[in-house]
Each structure stands twice: as structure tokens, then as C-alpha cells.
Design a protein around this motif. Structure first.
Motif, PDB file in Angstrom:
ATOM      1  N   LEU A 161       0.426  -4.317  44.687  1.00 28.04           N
ATOM      2  CA  LEU A 161       0.623  -3.243  43.721  1.00 28.04           C
ATOM      3  C   LEU A 161       0.204  -3.762  42.346  1.00 28.04           C
ATOM      4  O   LEU A 161       0.593  -4.854  41.948  1.00 28.04           O
ATOM      5  N   PHE A 162      -0.610  -2.992  41.653  1.00 33.59           N
ATOM      6  CA  PHE A 162      -1.054  -3.386  40.308  1.00 33.59           C
ATOM      7  C   PHE A 162      -0.581  -2.343  39.311  1.00 33.59           C
ATOM      8  O   PHE A 162      -0.897  -1.165  39.455  1.00 33.59           O
ATOM      9  N   ASP A 163       0.187  -2.781  38.291  1.00 35.80           N
ATOM     10  CA  ASP A 163       0.696  -1.851  37.283  1.00 35.80           C
ATOM     11  C   ASP A 163      -0.077  -2.053  35.981  1.00 35.80           C
ATOM     12  O   ASP A 163       0.272  -2.909  35.174  1.00 35.80           O
ATOM     13  N   GLU A 164      -1.117  -1.293  35.772  1.00 36.53           N
ATOM     14  CA  GLU A 164      -1.989  -1.409  34.587  1.00 36.53           C
ATOM     15  C   GLU A 164      -2.350  -2.864  34.286  1.00 36.53           C
ATOM     16  O   GLU A 164      -2.049  -3.376  33.208  1.00 36.53           O
ATOM     17  N   PRO A 165      -3.003  -3.538  35.213  1.00 40.45           N
ATOM     18  CA  PRO A 165      -3.220  -4.985  35.071  1.00 40.45           C
ATOM     19  C   PRO A 165      -4.159  -5.370  33.939  1.00 40.45           C
ATOM     20  O   PRO A 165      -4.157  -6.525  33.523  1.00 40.45           O
ATOM     21  N   THR A 166      -4.930  -4.428  33.405  1.00 38.77           N
ATOM     22  CA  THR A 166      -5.889  -4.809  32.356  1.00 38.77           C
ATOM     23  C   THR A 166      -5.578  -4.175  31.006  1.00 38.77           C
ATOM     24  O   THR A 166      -6.286  -4.432  30.038  1.00 38.77           O
ATOM     25  N   SER A 167      -4.516  -3.368  30.920  1.00 33.54           N
ATOM     26  CA  SER A 167      -4.356  -2.619  29.665  1.00 33.54           C
ATOM     27  C   SER A 167      -3.805  -3.469  28.522  1.00 33.54           C
ATOM     28  O   SER A 167      -3.798  -3.022  27.384  1.00 33.54           O
ATOM     29  N   ALA A 168      -3.356  -4.711  28.800  1.00 31.53           N
ATOM     30  CA  ALA A 168      -2.927  -5.572  27.691  1.00 31.53           C
ATOM     31  C   ALA A 168      -4.003  -6.609  27.349  1.00 31.53           C
ATOM     32  O   ALA A 168      -3.737  -7.563  26.642  1.00 31.53           O
ATOM     33  N   LEU A 169      -5.213  -6.414  27.876  1.00 31.40           N
ATOM     34  CA  LEU A 169      -6.252  -7.446  27.721  1.00 31.40           C
ATOM     35  C   LEU A 169      -7.363  -7.011  26.771  1.00 31.40           C
ATOM     36  O   LEU A 169      -7.660  -5.827  26.640  1.00 31.40           O
ATOM     37  N   ASP A 170      -7.983  -8.007  26.137  1.00 35.59           N
ATOM     38  CA  ASP A 170      -9.188  -7.746  25.343  1.00 35.59           C
ATOM     39  C   ASP A 170     -10.314  -7.362  26.298  1.00 35.59           C
ATOM     40  O   ASP A 170     -10.340  -7.817  27.447  1.00 35.59           O
ATOM     41  N   PRO A 171     -11.262  -6.547  25.801  1.00 36.31           N
ATOM     42  CA  PRO A 171     -12.331  -6.049  26.673  1.00 36.31           C
ATOM     43  C   PRO A 171     -13.052  -7.144  27.467  1.00 36.31           C
ATOM     44  O   PRO A 171     -13.311  -6.982  28.660  1.00 36.31           O
ATOM     45  N   GLU A 172     -13.351  -8.277  26.830  1.00 37.26           N
ATOM     46  CA  GLU A 172     -14.125  -9.291  27.546  1.00 37.26           C
ATOM     47  C   GLU A 172     -13.323  -9.927  28.676  1.00 37.26           C
ATOM     48  O   GLU A 172     -13.890 -10.486  29.604  1.00 37.26           O
ATOM     49  N   MET A 173     -12.003  -9.845  28.584  1.00 35.41           N
ATOM     50  CA  MET A 173     -11.177 -10.446  29.634  1.00 35.41           C
ATOM     51  C   MET A 173     -10.902  -9.479  30.767  1.00 35.41           C
ATOM     52  O   MET A 173     -10.495  -9.878  31.852  1.00 35.41           O
ATOM     53  N   ILE A 174     -11.116  -8.184  30.497  1.00 39.05           N
ATOM     54  CA  ILE A 174     -10.880  -7.179  31.531  1.00 39.05           C
ATOM     55  C   ILE A 174     -11.800  -7.450  32.722  1.00 39.05           C
ATOM     56  O   ILE A 174     -11.383  -7.380  33.878  1.00 39.05           O
ATOM     57  N   VAL A 175     -13.041  -7.831  32.401  1.00 39.20           N
ATOM     58  CA  VAL A 175     -14.041  -8.016  33.455  1.00 39.20           C
ATOM     59  C   VAL A 175     -13.623  -9.082  34.466  1.00 39.20           C
ATOM     60  O   VAL A 175     -13.692  -8.875  35.676  1.00 39.20           O
ATOM     61  N   GLU A 176     -13.126 -10.232  33.951  1.00 34.26           N
ATOM     62  CA  GLU A 176     -12.784 -11.314  34.865  1.00 34.26           C
ATOM     63  C   GLU A 176     -11.629 -10.933  35.790  1.00 34.26           C
ATOM     64  O   GLU A 176     -11.579 -11.355  36.944  1.00 34.26           O
ATOM     65  N   VAL A 177     -10.705 -10.115  35.272  1.00 38.56           N
ATOM     66  CA  VAL A 177      -9.591  -9.682  36.109  1.00 38.56           C
ATOM     67  C   VAL A 177     -10.066  -8.661  37.140  1.00 38.56           C
ATOM     68  O   VAL A 177      -9.714  -8.736  38.330  1.00 38.56           O
ATOM     69  N   LEU A 178     -10.899  -7.707  36.704  1.00 38.33           N
ATOM     70  CA  LEU A 178     -11.411  -6.693  37.634  1.00 38.33           C
ATOM     71  C   LEU A 178     -12.260  -7.340  38.726  1.00 38.33           C
ATOM     72  O   LEU A 178     -12.252  -6.890  39.880  1.00 38.33           O
ATOM     73  N   ASP A 179     -13.004  -8.410  38.375  1.00 39.79           N
ATOM     74  CA  ASP A 179     -13.808  -9.106  39.382  1.00 39.79           C
ATOM     75  C   ASP A 179     -12.931  -9.664  40.497  1.00 39.79           C
ATOM     76  O   ASP A 179     -13.242  -9.537  41.684  1.00 39.79           O
ATOM     77  N   VAL A 180     -11.810 -10.295  40.095  1.00 40.98           N
ATOM     78  CA  VAL A 180     -10.887 -10.842  41.098  1.00 40.98           C
ATOM     79  C   VAL A 180     -10.347  -9.720  41.974  1.00 40.98           C
ATOM     80  O   VAL A 180     -10.275  -9.838  43.202  1.00 40.98           O
ATOM     81  N   MET A 181     -10.001  -8.594  41.344  1.00 43.59           N
ATOM     82  CA  MET A 181      -9.449  -7.465  42.102  1.00 43.59           C
ATOM     83  C   MET A 181     -10.493  -6.878  43.052  1.00 43.59           C
ATOM     84  O   MET A 181     -10.172  -6.508  44.184  1.00 43.59           O
ATOM     85  N   SER A 182     -11.746  -6.811  42.598  1.00 42.75           N
ATOM     86  CA  SER A 182     -12.804  -6.263  43.448  1.00 42.75           C
ATOM     87  C   SER A 182     -13.007  -7.143  44.684  1.00 42.75           C
ATOM     88  O   SER A 182     -13.139  -6.633  45.805  1.00 42.75           O
ATOM     89  N   THR A 183     -13.033  -8.469  44.463  1.00 38.04           N
ATOM     90  CA  THR A 183     -13.192  -9.384  45.592  1.00 38.04           C
ATOM     91  C   THR A 183     -12.071  -9.191  46.597  1.00 38.04           C
ATOM     92  O   THR A 183     -12.287  -9.148  47.810  1.00 38.04           O
ATOM     93  N   LEU A 184     -10.864  -9.065  46.068  1.00 37.33           N
ATOM     94  CA  LEU A 184      -9.688  -8.880  46.913  1.00 37.33           C
ATOM     95  C   LEU A 184      -9.837  -7.613  47.752  1.00 37.33           C
ATOM     96  O   LEU A 184      -9.555  -7.601  48.961  1.00 37.33           O
ATOM     97  N   ALA A 185     -10.325  -6.548  47.113  1.00 32.28           N
ATOM     98  CA  ALA A 185     -10.517  -5.284  47.821  1.00 32.28           C
ATOM     99  C   ALA A 185     -11.559  -5.437  48.923  1.00 32.28           C
ATOM    100  O   ALA A 185     -11.380  -4.943  50.038  1.00 32.28           O
ATOM    101  N   GLN A 186     -12.651  -6.153  48.603  1.00 32.11           N
ATOM    102  CA  GLN A 186     -13.705  -6.344  49.607  1.00 32.11           C
ATOM    103  C   GLN A 186     -13.206  -7.127  50.810  1.00 32.11           C
ATOM    104  O   GLN A 186     -13.681  -6.958  51.920  1.00 32.11           O
TER     105      GLN A 186
END
Lengths: 246, 244
Positions: A161-186
Motif C-alpha cells: 500500500l502506498f499513501d502518496e509516496p511522492t507528494s513530500a518530495l522534490d521533483p527530481e527525487m520523485i523520479v527515483e521513487v517512481l522507478d522503484v515502484m514501476s520495477t516492483l509492479a513489473q
């Protein structure tokens, strides 16, 4: 059987109804994004799934186990469902490695050596093995959130379960977190994500749930949600056009 | 001024005045140390009860805090030493035949320990509440039970956060032991007054006592600062300055 199923779930804070007869199901390996305006009940809904928030009506089943049943061992249930928070919530007095080891040792009963091996493998996966000895405050926000994801994975969860995992992050850091989440989904992890990252939803999600005023307004396949504006409710269309402008 | 007075023996017995003051200092230290252990143990428990999920426990803890916080310390000494035995006949029977010094010490440590525990409980509660709900939720979401959540997540951070007020509390406790003279415990202040009354050397006696209290309070302060630095971790409020 669905991995997670909700049947007419309602919740009140005193007389204020925050969830209103929410019904949906998440299948094994499915990635579902929940979006909607703030105050619409998104976070509350996913916190009900691992019983961090109580609910007063309806049924939630996680892998067939009823969350609302007083007989259910909630600690054991929570140990099987990973959760990632908006503000990371790493334990500040523990090193990164100790953050990952704590529940493995105390809840799953693993030895420290076995736990550390698993933890280091997961830190490797999120690209932070070399930060294992640091304290959370010594990492950037994006790194902290990746540690938090690794910490949740250390329990070998059946769903995340992810509760707004990127909304406290600076834009450049959002990408690295979303990448991890995408891999996990794949890799086939069952995921339920509250997020406003519509690019992530478009790329990774199977389904999108749109909530407003505590109700599930839409619960449709991703393509239908993004590519067929005529099928959108007016409320969802207004919301989408607002957040997609940026 | 006559500083040699400390080397003179008391009118009765062969102890010198500095030895009498030193024995008083011994009682002061023993009383403060024992009361501190009681205060930490009880204060932490009450602080946990105040913030835990049980509403009944929280209400009992709140009552405890108000009880010990709202009554003047000297009255609490009298209640423990003079009133409680009257209310409890078996205790009274034990008190009349026991060594008076032991009874005074017991009453003084319990009184100071519980008085201080109410204040520590409030600091623990405030410390836990300052962490917000997220830490608790994160711990519970990992499958930790409530006891594990406090033991491994909430308390270790809380104690780091509240080290500065806890240090003041320890120094207050050391100084509050002087009130135990009111029930006859032969601690430092008691001996200082005694020396003044018998020798009329009030200035010398109180100069020595003042110095002794300042040295203990300073030592307590240094010891707590040392612990504070030893347990410091980056990014935890209260320890951030000394972290490296």
C-alpha cells in the motif's frame, strides 16, 4: 479470490462520514492507482485495509482474512501487507540497515544475520546498499523513501500500500521513487497506490479509482480512464484537467 | 570567619563537623539516587499509560499526574511520613519499632520519587506526542505490537528528545532532597542547620553546604550531558547540536 476486497465499507469520524459504501477488489498482481481531491478519503481507505484506521460498516478481506473481525490477529495481518507513507516514517534513531532488520527480527523471528542478508539484498535493489550504515537524516528525501519501500519489502509482503509516496518530495527525487515502484509492479507485486502522479498511473497501473467525498466515483481500466473523456463523470474530468495542466 | 571549625569535634561524640556534613551529604546522594530510579521507572510507565490505546489507563495516569503535581512538596513529605502510617495500622506498627533513619529514608525516597515521576511522566507524554502519529503507524504497519512499538520505536526517540528537560529534573531532585530535613532525615541541609545552631558558625556551615549542592548539581548536569552526547543520532531533536 481477490487479494484485497472491500464490500460496502463506511467510516465515520463522529457524525462526519469519511467513507461511504466503498466497494472494490484488487486481484493478485494488479496495480491500482487511487486519485481524487484532498479530503476525498483516499488515504483513509488504504489505512483501513491494514487496520491502521478502524471502520464501522462493511467488510474488508485481505487474502481471505477479515480485517474488521475482532478475532483477527491484526499484527500478523499487518506484517504481511507492506505500507509506504507520505513522510517516509523511517525510525530516526536506527541506521538504515537496522530500520530494515527491526520487524524481521522482532515480528518474523528471523536471526539478525538472516535479516541483514535480506535487508542488504533489498537495499541493493533500490540502489542504496552503500548507505546501509547511515542514519535516515543523512539521506535525501528520495533516498529515504526508497529505504522505506525496501523496509516494507523486507517483510516479504503479499501486497503493498502506498499513501502518496511522492507528494513530500522534490521533483527530481520523485523520479527515483517512481522507478522503484514501476520495477516492483513489473515484477508482479500487488499494489494499491494513492498518488497524483498521472504519468505513473498511465504507464504502470492496470486500473484507476477516482474518489470524491468518501465515495468511489469511478473504478475503471487505465485506458478507459485516460483515453475516453466522454465516459468520465464531470467531477473526475474537472479534477483530471486541473492536475494534467501542470 | 573561622574555617577551622570544620576540624573541631562535636560537643557529644568524637566526629568532627566536616565528617557530620559528609555523612549528611551521603544521605543526600543516596536519597537522590534512589528517588531518581523510582522517578524514571514510574514516570516512564505513567507517560506510556497516558499515550497508550487504553482509555481507562490514560485516565488513571492523568489523575496520578494531577495528584502528585498539585500538592506542595513539603506537604507530600508530611503526608507520607506522618499521615500515611495513621491510616494504615500495620504500617504504623512497623514504623514505631523500625530504625527511624530507615523510615525517614523510605518516606523521603518514595515521596521525592513519586513527586518527580509525575513531572517526568508529563515530559515522556509530550515527547511521545511530539513524534506525531506517523511513527506509531509505521511501527504498527510493520506488525510490531503496542509494547514493541514503545520499546523499539517511540521510547528510544522520546528519551533523546527529552534529555534537556530530564536533566533539569534531576538537578531539581537533588536540590529537593533538602526538604527531607522536615521529617528529620539527617541529610546535608539538616546537618548544616544543626552545625549552625550548635556552633553559631552559620556562614561557614552554609557556605560549605551551598558549595556541595552546587557541585552535585553540576556533576549531575555534566553526567546527563555526557549521556546525551553518547546517545545522539543525526536528525533527532534535542540531540542535533551535539551530533557529528
Amino acid at each position: 479470490m481477490s487479494m484485497i476486497s472491500l464490500e460496502a465499507v463506511s467510516k465515520w469520524y463522529d457524525s462526519f462520514k469519511v467513507l461511504d459504501a466503498c466497494t472494490t477488489a484488487i486481484e493478485r498482481g494488479e496495480v491500482v492507482v487511487i486519485c481524487g481531491p484532498s479530503g476525498s478519503g483516499k488515504s483513509t481507505l488504504i489505512k483501513c485495509i491494514n487496520a491502521l484506521e478502524p471502520f464501522q460498516q462493511g467488510t474488508i478481506l485481505v487474502d481471505g482474512i477479515s480485517v474488521g473481525d475482532p478475532q483477527t490477529n491484526l499484527a500478523r495481518l499487518r506484517a504481511r501487507v507492506g505500507m509506504v507513507f507520505q513522510h517516509f516514517e523511517l525510525f530516526p534513531h536506527l541506521s538504515v540497515l537496522a530500520n530494515l532488520n527491526l520487524a524481521q527480527v522482532k515480528v518474523l523471528g528471523r536471526t539478525r544475520d538472516v535479516a541483514s542478508e535480506r535487508s542488504l539484498a533489498l537495499l541493493d535493489r533500490v540502489g542504496l546498499r552503500d548507505q546501509a550504515a547511515k542514519f535516515p537524516a543523512q539521506l535525501s528525501g528520495g533516498q529515504q523513501q526508497r529505504v522505506a519501500i525496501a523496509r516494507a519489502l523486507s517483510m516479504d509482503p503479499i501486497a503493498m500500500l502506498f499513501d502518496e509516496p511522492t507528494s513530500a518530495l522534490d521533483p527530481e527525487m520523485i523520479v527515483e521513487v517512481l522507478d522503484v515502484m514501476s520495477t516492483l509492479a513489473q515484477e508482479g507485486m500487488t499494489m494499491l497506490c494513492v498518488t497524483h502522479e498521472m504519468g505513473f498511473a498511465r504507464r504502470v497501473a492496470n486500473r484507476v479509482i477516482f474518489m470524491d467525498h468518501g465515495t468511489i466515483v469511478e473504478d475503471v481500466a487505465k485506458d478507459a480512464f485516460f483515453d475516453d473523456p466522454s465516459a468520465r463523470t464531470a467531477r473526475a474530468q474537472t479534477f483530471l484537467s486541473k492536475i494534467l495542466q501542470h | 570567619m573561622n574555617w577551622r571549625i570544620f576540624l573541631e569535634t562535636m560537643p557529644e561524640g568524637d566526629a568532627t563537623w566536616w565528617q557530620m556534613l559528609a555523612s549528611g551529604l551521603g544521605w543526600t546522594l543516596a536519597c537522590a539516587a534512589t528517588a531518581w530510579i523510582i522517578a524514571l521507572a514510574a514516570g516512564t510507565s505513567i507517560g506510556i499509560a497516558r499515550t497508550g490505546t487504553s482509555r481507562a489507563a490514560s485516565r488513571v495516569a492523568a489523575t496520578y499526574v494531577e495528584l502528585f503535581r498539585n500538592i506542595p512538596l513539603i506537604i507530600q513529605f508530611f503526608l507520607w511520613y506522618f499521615v500515611l502510617p495513621e491510616l494504615c495500622p500495620p504500617l504504623k506498627r512497623w514504623v514505631v519499632q523500625a530504625d527511624p533513619a530507615a523510615v525517614q529514608f523510605l518516606a523521603a525516597t518514595l515521596c521525592l520519587g513519586l513527586f518527580t515521576s509525575a513531572r517526568i511522566a508529563e515530559q515522556v507524554r509530550a515527547g511521545i506526542e511530539s513524534l506525531g502519529r506517523g511513527q506509531r503507524q509505521a511501527a504498527r504497519a510493520m506488525g510490531l505490537n503496542e509494547a514493541q512499538c514503545y520499546r523499539h520505536v517511540l521510547l528510544p526517540v522520546t528519551f533523546r528528545v527529552i534529555m534537556p528537560p530530564l536533566t533539569s529534573e534531576l538537578m531539581n531532585l537533588v536540590k529537593n532532597t533538602a526538604v527531607a530535613y522536615s521529617i528529620g532525615l539527617a541529610e546535608l541541609f539538616f546537618r548544616t542547620r544543626e552545625m549552625g545552631e550548635i556552633t553559631f558558625r552559620y556562614f561557614e556551615a552554609f557556605a560549605a553546604a551551598t558549595l556541595a549542592y552546587m557541585v552535585i548539581a553540576l556533576a549531575a548536569n555534566r553526567a546527563m550531558r555526557f549521556i546525551e552526547r553518547r546517545i545522539a543520532v543525526p536528525g533527532v531533536a534535542g540531540t542535533a547540536r551535539s551530533a557529528h
